[in-house]
Motif scaffolding. Structure first.
Motif, PDB file in Angstrom:
ATOM      1  N   UNK A  50     -76.094   6.447-119.881  1.00  0.00           N
ATOM      2  CA  UNK A  50     -76.987   5.865-118.884  1.00  0.00           C
ATOM      3  C   UNK A  50     -77.533   6.939-117.946  1.00  0.00           C
ATOM      4  N   UNK A  51     -76.690   7.893-117.537  1.00  0.00           N
ATOM      5  CA  UNK A  51     -77.161   8.983-116.667  1.00  0.00           C
ATOM      6  C   UNK A  51     -78.177   9.844-117.392  1.00  0.00           C
ATOM      7  N   UNK A  56     -83.806  11.564-118.212  1.00  0.00           N
ATOM      8  CA  UNK A  56     -84.990  11.739-119.060  1.00  0.00           C
ATOM      9  C   UNK A  56     -86.182  10.979-118.484  1.00  0.00           C
ATOM     10  N   UNK A  57     -85.931   9.790-117.962  1.00  0.00           N
ATOM     11  CA  UNK A  57     -87.016   9.011-117.371  1.00  0.00           C
ATOM     12  C   UNK A  57     -87.579   9.705-116.143  1.00  0.00           C
ATOM     13  N   UNK A  58     -86.713  10.321-115.340  1.00  0.00           N
ATOM     14  CA  UNK A  58     -87.182  11.055-114.168  1.00  0.00           C
ATOM     15  C   UNK A  58     -88.035  12.256-114.574  1.00  0.00           C
ATOM     16  N   UNK A  59     -87.612  12.945-115.618  1.00  0.00           N
ATOM     17  CA  UNK A  59     -88.363  14.098-116.098  1.00  0.00           C
ATOM     18  C   UNK A  59     -89.755  13.690-116.583  1.00  0.00           C
ATOM     19  N   UNK A  60     -89.851  12.536-117.224  1.00  0.00           N
ATOM     20  CA  UNK A  60     -91.135  12.061-117.701  1.00  0.00           C
ATOM     21  C   UNK A  60     -92.065  11.730-116.541  1.00  0.00           C
TER      22      UNK A  60
END
Length: 63
Positions: A50-51, A56-60
Motif C-alpha cells: 500500500x505504501x 507511485x501515485x504521488x510520483x505520477x
C-alpha cells in the motif's frame, strides 16, 4: 526465528462439505503462516504494498 506453524495436510475429501471445510482450513493455515513470517522478519507485506502504491501515485502527480 521461532518455530513455524505446522504444515497443512490435506484431508481425504469425499463430499462438497469436506471440500469446503478443507478450503477453509487451508485458508486459515495460510493466514497463520503469513502472520508468523511477518512477525519473524519484522515486516508487513500488505502495508508495504500500500505504501509503495501510494508513493507511485504521488510520483505520477508530481510529473
Amino acid at each position: 526465528m521461532t518455530k513455524p506453524p505446522e504444515a497443512y495436510n490435506i484431508p481425504e475429501i469425499q463430499t462438497d462439505q469436506d471440500l469446503i471445510r478443507a478450503y477453509q482450513q487451508a485458508t486459515m493455515k495460510i493466514a497463520r503462516w503469513q502472520t508468523w513470517y511477518n512477525i519473524n522478519v519484522n515486516t508487513n507485506h500488505f502495508n508495504y504494498n500500500e505504501r509503495a502504491k501510494s508513493k507511485r501515485q504521488e510520483e505520477k502527480t508530481n510529473e
